[in-house]
Design a protein around this motif. Sequence first.
Motif, mmCIF file in Angstrom:
data_model
loop_
_atom_site.group_PDB
_atom_site.id
_atom_site.type_symbol
_atom_site.label_atom_id
_atom_site.label_comp_id
_atom_site.label_asym_id
_atom_site.label_seq_id
_atom_site.Cartn_x
_atom_site.Cartn_y
_atom_site.Cartn_z
ATOM 1 N N GLY A 25 -6.929 3.749 2.833
ATOM 2 C CA GLY A 25 -7.759 4.651 3.605
ATOM 3 C C GLY A 25 -8.358 5.797 2.829
ATOM 4 O O GLY A 25 -8.810 6.781 3.435
ATOM 5 N N GLY A 26 -8.405 5.700 1.489
ATOM 6 C CA GLY A 26 -9.094 6.729 0.723
ATOM 7 C C GLY A 26 -10.593 6.675 0.987
ATOM 8 O O GLY A 26 -11.151 5.620 1.282
ATOM 9 N N HIS A 27 -11.255 7.822 0.847
ATOM 10 C CA HIS A 27 -12.678 7.851 1.188
ATOM 11 C C HIS A 27 -13.336 9.071 0.566
ATOM 12 O O HIS A 27 -12.765 10.154 0.525
ATOM 13 N N LEU A 28 -14.555 8.867 0.056
ATOM 14 C CA LEU A 28 -15.398 9.969 -0.385
ATOM 15 C C LEU A 28 -16.674 9.940 0.444
ATOM 16 O O LEU A 28 -17.241 8.883 0.691
ATOM 17 N N GLY A 29 -17.117 11.105 0.865
ATOM 18 C CA GLY A 29 -18.315 11.153 1.686
ATOM 19 C C GLY A 29 -18.277 12.307 2.653
ATOM 20 O O GLY A 29 -17.883 13.424 2.301
ATOM 21 N N VAL A 30 -18.655 12.031 3.899
ATOM 22 C CA VAL A 30 -18.721 13.093 4.900
ATOM 23 C C VAL A 30 -17.356 13.740 5.102
ATOM 24 O O VAL A 30 -17.240 14.958 5.217
ATOM 25 N N ARG A 31 -16.331 12.929 5.116
ATOM 26 C CA ARG A 31 -14.970 13.466 5.270
ATOM 27 C C ARG A 31 -14.092 12.858 4.186
ATOM 28 O O ARG A 31 -13.417 11.857 4.382
ATOM 29 N N SER A 32 -14.102 13.483 3.020
ATOM 30 C CA SER A 32 -13.381 12.940 1.875
ATOM 31 C C SER A 32 -11.881 13.142 2.044
ATOM 32 O O SER A 32 -11.417 14.178 2.530
ATOM 33 N N ARG A 33 -11.129 12.121 1.620
ATOM 34 C CA ARG A 33 -9.676 12.236 1.661
ATOM 35 C C ARG A 33 -9.063 11.211 0.720
ATOM 36 O O ARG A 33 -9.648 10.175 0.430
ATOM 37 N N LEU A 34 -7.849 11.528 0.284
ATOM 38 C CA LEU A 34 -7.101 10.621 -0.569
ATOM 39 C C LEU A 34 -6.406 9.579 0.286
ATOM 40 O O LEU A 34 -6.093 9.809 1.463
ATOM 41 N N GLY A 35 -6.161 8.431 -0.309
ATOM 42 C CA GLY A 35 -5.544 7.338 0.418
ATOM 43 C C GLY A 35 -4.125 7.639 0.879
ATOM 44 O O GLY A 35 -3.393 8.406 0.255
ATOM 45 N N ARG A 36 -3.779 7.017 1.973
ATOM 46 C CA ARG A 36 -2.439 7.131 2.540
ATOM 47 C C ARG A 36 -1.495 6.230 1.769
ATOM 48 O O ARG A 36 -1.802 5.070 1.511
ATOM 49 N N LYS A 37 -0.350 6.763 1.365
ATOM 50 C CA LYS A 37 0.593 5.930 0.634
ATOM 51 C C LYS A 37 1.993 6.105 1.199
ATOM 52 O O LYS A 37 2.341 7.144 1.766
ATOM 53 N N SER A 38 2.754 5.053 1.037
ATOM 54 C CA SER A 38 4.164 5.071 1.405
ATOM 55 C C SER A 38 4.922 4.499 0.223
ATOM 56 O O SER A 38 4.532 3.471 -0.339
ATOM 57 N N ARG A 39 5.991 5.168 -0.186
ATOM 58 C CA ARG A 39 6.714 4.744 -1.383
ATOM 59 C C ARG A 39 7.135 3.284 -1.316
ATOM 60 O O ARG A 39 7.130 2.572 -2.307
ATOM 61 N N GLY A 40 7.456 2.797 -0.144
ATOM 62 C CA GLY A 40 7.928 1.425 -0.022
ATOM 63 C C GLY A 40 6.838 0.397 0.194
ATOM 64 O O GLY A 40 7.127 -0.794 0.303
ATOM 65 N N LEU A 41 5.579 0.840 0.277
ATOM 66 C CA LEU A 41 4.495 -0.077 0.579
ATOM 67 C C LEU A 41 3.979 -0.692 -0.723
ATOM 68 O O LEU A 41 3.080 -0.173 -1.377
ATOM 69 N N LYS A 42 4.591 -1.824 -1.095
ATOM 70 C CA LYS A 42 4.269 -2.502 -2.351
ATOM 71 C C LYS A 42 4.097 -3.986 -2.085
ATOM 72 O O LYS A 42 4.611 -4.529 -1.107
ATOM 73 N N VAL A 43 3.384 -4.643 -3.000
ATOM 74 C CA VAL A 43 3.143 -6.067 -2.861
ATOM 75 C C VAL A 43 3.137 -6.684 -4.251
ATOM 76 O O VAL A 43 2.703 -6.056 -5.214
ATOM 77 N N THR A 44 3.646 -7.898 -4.370
ATOM 78 C CA THR A 44 3.590 -8.582 -5.659
ATOM 79 C C THR A 44 2.149 -8.993 -5.950
ATOM 80 O O THR A 44 1.320 -9.142 -5.041
ATOM 81 N N SER A 45 1.867 -9.206 -7.221
ATOM 82 C CA SER A 45 0.528 -9.656 -7.587
ATOM 83 C C SER A 45 0.195 -10.979 -6.903
ATOM 84 O O SER A 45 -0.932 -11.173 -6.425
ATOM 85 N N ALA A 46 1.169 -11.863 -6.811
ATOM 86 C CA ALA A 46 0.945 -13.161 -6.166
ATOM 87 C C ALA A 46 0.684 -13.020 -4.675
ATOM 88 O O ALA A 46 0.040 -13.881 -4.069
ATOM 89 N N GLY A 47 1.160 -11.926 -4.069
ATOM 90 C CA GLY A 47 1.013 -11.752 -2.630
ATOM 91 C C GLY A 47 -0.153 -10.876 -2.212
ATOM 92 O O GLY A 47 -0.329 -10.613 -1.015
ATOM 93 N N VAL A 48 -0.974 -10.433 -3.163
ATOM 94 C CA VAL A 48 -2.058 -9.502 -2.840
ATOM 95 C C VAL A 48 -3.051 -10.109 -1.857
ATOM 96 O O VAL A 48 -3.469 -9.470 -0.881
ATOM 97 N N ALA A 49 -3.476 -11.339 -2.087
ATOM 98 C CA ALA A 49 -4.489 -11.934 -1.222
ATOM 99 C C ALA A 49 -3.994 -12.033 0.215
ATOM 100 O O ALA A 49 -4.732 -11.733 1.166
ATOM 101 N N ASP A 50 -2.737 -12.465 0.403
ATOM 102 C CA ASP A 50 -2.182 -12.540 1.754
ATOM 103 C C ASP A 50 -2.134 -11.155 2.401
ATOM 104 O O ASP A 50 -2.453 -11.002 3.590
ATOM 105 N N TYR A 51 -1.723 -10.149 1.612
ATOM 106 C CA TYR A 51 -1.617 -8.810 2.174
ATOM 107 C C TYR A 51 -2.988 -8.296 2.621
ATOM 108 O O TYR A 51 -3.157 -7.823 3.754
#
Length: 586
Positions: free
Chosen positions: A503-529
């Motif tokens: 959810g990071g965004h630059l523009g009318v309402r700029s903000r940094l992306g939302r992150k959660s320490r546990g929100l991770k995915v393997t490289s092999a699982g990126v497409a599914d995610y």
Amino acid sequence: MTTPARSRSTRPLRPKGQGQWALGHLEPLNPNERMKKDQDGLAVRDRILNHYPYTGFAGIDPQDLRGRFRWWGLYTQRKEGIDGGKTAILEPEELDAPFFMQRIRLDGGQLTSDQLRVIAGISTRFGRDVADVTDRQNIQLHWIRIEDVPAIWAALEGAGMTTAEACGDTPRVILGCPLAGVDGDEIIDATPAIEETVQRYVGDTSLSNLPRKFKSAISGCADQCTLHEINDIAFVGAVHPEFGAGYDLWVGGGLSTNPKLGVRLGTFVAADRVAEVWYAVASLFRDYGYRRMRTRARLKFLVADMGPEWVRTTLEKEYLTAPLPDGPPPPPPRNEGRDHIGIHQQSDGRLAVGFAPRAGRLSGTTLTAVADLADRFAAGRIRATTTQKLVILDVDPAGADQLTAELAALDLVVRPSVFRRGTMACTGIEFCKLAIVETKAKAGALIDELERRLPDFDEPIGIHVNGCPNACARFQVADIGLKGSLVPDESGEMVEGFQLHLGGHLGVRSRLGRKSRGLKVTSAGVADYVDGLLRAYSDGRDEGESFADWVERADESVLAAPADRAGAVAPAEPEPEPASGASGAV
């Protein structure tokens, strides 16, 4: 080393003891500062040309190799076969291959067809036919040997290009709009301001020892395509009710491991004062910037500590010939996409044709073909964008369809899918010594897979694939930012993967992306995610709601396990369309 200015500040800096020259803290406090005190980085040029080509890689002094070489755009390349788990463990000399990445600075992203042919020829002759367009409008070559650098520089400089201060603790390339001077909606053509600033100050030893890198943008673009929010200094097109078109001044933006968005100083800068003001901000950074801890040496930390009022006051009292008038903010961007991809009418009736490679990866052979097309269908003017894309200017409308088809044959897409259009990737473990994971091939494969699975998805979406936490691909301001890391797979083994920033965004309402320490995915699982996440967005968004706005309100559980939705709707097998971007190799 330039003699630092005396402290004349009206307000004492805090915290103190940060190695600021203006406060009398002149003793170098980290290895990089000692290296720069020993000799200015620009001074290594003679050794690169006249000494090291004869000693070879093994004869290069370590301070030059991993320090001063950067002042001329040269970074050591990662040795092949070293996995990401060893990136932070091995010593620098253990990671070094006897090759370099050579960065070519292209201020404003400006190129002629002849210049592009020179770069292409260097790539094919000296760089194994690899070339990358970066998100800062540079072109980077790889596999460069020290023995070949003199010939490479001679070719570049003979064509009016330079590698000076493409890296290092210097003023880096100045970003500019690729449609500057031809977009009828632009607020002001920033080309003269960029050219004056470059001519006066690139290579000036008064600015060749800054605390860290200094990233700039000067643009009057109606789309605000130079991303002023994340530059150390940015001049953004604005119209003053009394003085007319000029610039709004922003400072203190930057990403990396501690991201901060830039702030307005509330000033108006007339076109004829841009170079003066740019130099003043760079000088303030030189004198007051933190030099004790390299991790806090960017301008953004000084601005965050002292605030925009202090910056403006100090600029006007100590560095400028006259105060700056108050000014209005810039208007909102015309287009939130900010990438100039597709076909756009110029103010003179000709066309600008922007096209998308795969995550910035090209070849010298392809660049030669692009240069030829720019001559056949246009006037030989080419521009790089801040989204790893290219634009050919001055295209005759009668030839636009044929140009589009010939670009498509090179896997350069004028009307790309949202996935080809919005995906960027940094250099990654293939060449970068800081990287933990592979990026370019992963980004290309992800584009193909998402185009196959979600052929009807047409909402703008930015997917930025980064090999480490340093944010070269701007993962914190992407809709879906993938930060390379090692993550456990189902068996608990540590494998290549990514931490998610959403959810990071630059523009009318700029903000940094939302992150959660546990929100991770393997490289092999990126497409599914990503597949599942985009399906969840499509199902759960309000009418007209952007992905970034949806992420901001989405429940954590929805963001944490969207892969369960992947493939829930059987993907159709779409008929291939011309310029769909669904084929070709990275």
